[in-house]
Each structure stands twice: as C-alpha cells, then as structure tokens.
Scaffold this motif. Structure first.
Motif, PDB file in Angstrom:
ATOM      1  N   PHE A  34       6.320 103.020  16.239  1.00 43.31           N
ATOM      2  CA  PHE A  34       6.823 102.795  14.825  1.00 43.31           C
ATOM      3  C   PHE A  34       8.205 102.091  14.939  1.00 43.31           C
ATOM      4  CE2 PHE A  34       3.911 105.922  12.998  1.00 43.31           C
ATOM      5  CZ  PHE A  34       3.299 105.050  12.170  1.00 43.31           C
ATOM      6  N   ARG A  35       8.904 102.549  15.879  1.00 43.02           N
ATOM      7  CA  ARG A  35      10.340 101.704  16.283  1.00 43.02           C
ATOM      8  C   ARG A  35      10.052 100.334  16.609  1.00 43.02           C
ATOM      9  NH1 ARG A  35      14.976 102.085  14.181  1.00 43.02           N
ATOM     10  NH2 ARG A  35      15.059 104.161  14.229  1.00 43.02           N
ATOM     11  N   LYS A  36       9.197 100.152  17.484  1.00 44.29           N
ATOM     12  CA  LYS A  36       8.664  98.808  17.932  1.00 44.29           C
ATOM     13  C   LYS A  36       8.298  97.943  16.672  1.00 44.29           C
ATOM     14  CE  LYS A  36       7.753  99.911  22.609  1.00 44.29           C
ATOM     15  NZ  LYS A  36       6.475  99.847  23.414  1.00 44.29           N
ATOM     16  N   ALA A  37       7.661  98.516  15.600  1.00 47.19           N
ATOM     17  CA  ALA A  37       7.257  97.944  14.481  1.00 47.19           C
ATOM     18  C   ALA A  37       8.171  97.485  13.879  1.00 47.19           C
ATOM     19  CB  ALA A  37       6.088  98.979  13.666  1.00 47.19           C
ATOM     20  N   VAL A  38       9.233  98.196  13.313  1.00 54.13           N
ATOM     21  CA  VAL A  38      10.383  97.845  12.582  1.00 54.13           C
ATOM     22  C   VAL A  38      11.138  97.147  13.350  1.00 54.13           C
ATOM     23  CG1 VAL A  38      10.085 100.061  11.193  1.00 54.13           C
ATOM     24  CG2 VAL A  38      11.755 100.133  13.009  1.00 54.13           C
ATOM     25  N   ASP A  39      11.382  97.019  14.563  1.00 56.71           N
ATOM     26  CA  ASP A  39      12.176  96.059  15.247  1.00 56.71           C
ATOM     27  C   ASP A  39      11.502  94.636  15.199  1.00 56.71           C
ATOM     28  OD1 ASP A  39      13.876  98.070  16.014  1.00 56.71           O
ATOM     29  OD2 ASP A  39      13.095  98.187  18.107  1.00 56.71           O
ATOM     30  N   ALA A  40      10.024  94.612  15.261  1.00 63.26           N
ATOM     31  CA  ALA A  40       9.532  93.491  15.215  1.00 63.26           C
ATOM     32  C   ALA A  40       9.271  92.987  13.721  1.00 63.26           C
ATOM     33  CB  ALA A  40       8.136  93.540  15.668  1.00 63.26           C
ATOM     34  N   ASP A  41       9.446  93.898  12.693  1.00 63.91           N
ATOM     35  CA  ASP A  41       9.557  93.413  11.369  1.00 63.91           C
ATOM     36  C   ASP A  41      10.126  94.415  10.603  1.00 63.91           C
ATOM     37  OD1 ASP A  41       9.086  92.480   8.608  1.00 63.91           O
ATOM     38  OD2 ASP A  41       6.912  92.857   8.795  1.00 63.91           O
ATOM     39  N   PRO A  42      11.597  94.254  10.471  1.00 67.45           N
ATOM     40  CA  PRO A  42      12.523  95.251   9.555  1.00 67.45           C
ATOM     41  C   PRO A  42      12.064  95.471   8.205  1.00 67.45           C
ATOM     42  CG  PRO A  42      13.604  93.774  11.012  1.00 67.45           C
ATOM     43  CD  PRO A  42      12.374  93.193  10.969  1.00 67.45           C
ATOM     44  N   ALA A  43      11.148  94.481   7.685  1.00 65.89           N
ATOM     45  CA  ALA A  43      10.900  94.745   6.259  1.00 65.89           C
ATOM     46  C   ALA A  43       9.474  95.212   5.990  1.00 65.89           C
ATOM     47  CB  ALA A  43      10.739  93.065   5.684  1.00 65.89           C
ATOM     48  N   ASP A  44       8.986  95.771   6.958  1.00 69.87           N
ATOM     49  CA  ASP A  44       7.529  96.595   6.993  1.00 69.87           C
ATOM     50  C   ASP A  44       7.714  98.001   6.349  1.00 69.87           C
ATOM     51  OD1 ASP A  44       5.288  98.026   7.476  1.00 69.87           O
ATOM     52  OD2 ASP A  44       4.748  96.297   8.603  1.00 69.87           O
ATOM     53  N   SER A  45       7.691  98.096   4.980  1.00 69.81           N
ATOM     54  CA  SER A  45       7.857  99.471   4.482  1.00 69.81           C
ATOM     55  C   SER A  45       7.114 100.669   5.049  1.00 69.81           C
ATOM     56  CB  SER A  45       7.554  99.482   2.920  1.00 69.81           C
ATOM     57  OG  SER A  45       7.685 100.579   2.425  1.00 69.81           O
ATOM     58  N   ALA A  46       5.759 100.205   5.340  1.00 72.47           N
ATOM     59  CA  ALA A  46       4.868 101.357   5.764  1.00 72.47           C
ATOM     60  C   ALA A  46       5.364 101.708   7.366  1.00 72.47           C
ATOM     61  CB  ALA A  46       3.590 100.572   5.925  1.00 72.47           C
ATOM     62  N   ALA A  47       5.703 100.665   8.026  1.00 69.06           N
ATOM     63  CA  ALA A  47       6.292 100.942   9.496  1.00 69.06           C
ATOM     64  C   ALA A  47       7.345 102.042   9.383  1.00 69.06           C
ATOM     65  CB  ALA A  47       6.497  99.879  10.162  1.00 69.06           C
ATOM     66  N   TRP A  48       8.350 101.855   8.432  1.00 66.47           N
ATOM     67  CA  TRP A  48       9.581 102.591   8.133  1.00 66.47           C
ATOM     68  C   TRP A  48       9.077 104.115   7.705  1.00 66.47           C
ATOM     69  CZ3 TRP A  48      14.338 102.197   9.797  1.00 66.47           C
ATOM     70  CH2 TRP A  48      14.689 100.919  10.408  1.00 66.47           C
ATOM     71  N   ALA A  49       8.151 104.091   6.920  1.00 66.04           N
ATOM     72  CA  ALA A  49       7.478 105.470   6.158  1.00 66.04           C
ATOM     73  C   ALA A  49       6.763 106.057   7.709  1.00 66.04           C
ATOM     74  CB  ALA A  49       6.756 105.259   5.217  1.00 66.04           C
ATOM     75  N   GLY A  50       6.285 105.401   8.442  1.00 67.84           N
ATOM     76  CA  GLY A  50       5.597 106.271   9.449  1.00 67.84           C
ATOM     77  C   GLY A  50       6.535 106.489  10.589  1.00 67.84           C
ATOM     78  N   LEU A  51       7.489 105.867  10.855  1.00 73.39           N
ATOM     79  CA  LEU A  51       8.610 106.228  11.768  1.00 73.39           C
ATOM     80  C   LEU A  51       9.262 107.707  10.773  1.00 73.39           C
ATOM     81  CD1 LEU A  51      10.649 105.786  14.067  1.00 73.39           C
ATOM     82  CD2 LEU A  51      11.971 104.292  12.528  1.00 73.39           C
TER      83      LEU A  51
END
Length: 178
Positions: A34-51
C-alpha cells in the motif's frame, strides 16, 4: 495519457497485492504494497485506507489514524475509511468515533459491521437509548444475529428494562442449536 494509465495500472497492482496480504494477515507485506501504491498515486483514497488497515494490524495506531484521515481527505464518501477510523477512535473512547461510524452507516446503511460497532460505541458512551435504535436497525438487516440480540438485551437491561432484556436472552438461547 499513457503515463496516467500506466500509473493507475501499477497502483491497482500494488492495491491488489496489499489486499491479498491483508487477507492473509501479513500486515508488513500489506503495508509495503500500500505504501508503494500511495507513492505511485498519492490521491488514491482506497490505497490510503488499505495502508491504514495494514498499519492497524501492525499496531501502529497513530499511523493508521493518519492514513484513514488522508483517505477521507481525498474521498469524504469512503464508507470503509469512516468505518475503520470510527472503530479505531471509538475503541479509545473518542466521541469522534461515533460520528465516523454514523457517517459509515449513512453511506452504507446495510453494513452489518458499521451498525454493530456504532451500537457498541453508543452503549459504551452511555447512550443506551440510541444504541437500542441501532441494534434494532441491525436486527432488521440480520434478524438472527445472536450476538447483536444478546448485546441488545444487555443494553435493554442497562436502561432498567430487565424483563425485555430477559425475554431477548431467552429467545437467543431458544434459537441456539442444541
């Protein structure tokens, strides 16, 4: 346009990997994905919630809270982030937890988990009358839930409605497999 599509594909792959790791209770691996996901797309709400879920699984509660808040900053209609943040805050007795759980229920009125945790939080916050209302809503969604029925009985007893509580407990016992 191609760069955005590639970014979204990579982000989705990281989110999928993180979700799989969460299902396997591999929280460190999930957090990394999930950290890689939010680094790739900091605007991804679902990735932040998963993190946040991964951080909570690792007992990094301040990190989880911050991630849930970031998810909600990006998408105030993210019912799961409201649920997760509400549950986290309610567990430590923070009244904001109830507000987030109420929002989660408003966004997803059939969410058994959100209704259950909201009713629990209200009962623990010494608001049994509202807790009964939410237990009743939950029992409309899942009428046979024995835990919800038992918790409703406990809440009735806390209101001094002992006969009703006893009747509810008797019904739960009668419905239990023998």
């Amino acid at each position: 346009m191609r760069k955005v599509a590639a970014l979204n594909t990579a982000t989705r792959q990281y989110v999928t990997a993180g979700t799989t790791a969460l299902q396997e209770k591999r929280y460190v691996v999930a957090a990394q994905a999930f950290r890689k996901a939010v680094d790739a797309d900091p605007a991804d709400s679902a990735a932040w919630a998963g993190l946040g879920v991964a951080q909570e699984g690792m007992r990094d509660l301040p990190g989880a809270e911050a991630s849930y808040r970031k998810a909600l900053e990006l998408d105030p209609a993210n019912a799961r982030a409201h649920y997760n943040l509400g549950t986290l805050l309610a567990a430590r007795g923070d009244r904001q937890g109830i507000e987030h759980l109420e929002t989660a229920v408003r966004l997803d009125p059939e969410s058994r988990d959100a209704l259950f945790n909201l009713a629990q939080a209200l009962a623990e916050a010494r608001d049994p009358a509202r807790a009964i209302e939410v237990w009743d809503r939950l029992l409309k969604v899942d009428p046979q839930d024995p835990v919800a029925r038992f918790q409703r009985a406990r809440t009735l007893a806390s209101l001094g409605r002992h006969d009703e509580g006893a009747t509810e407990v008797g019904a739960v016992i009668a419905a239990a497999p023998h």
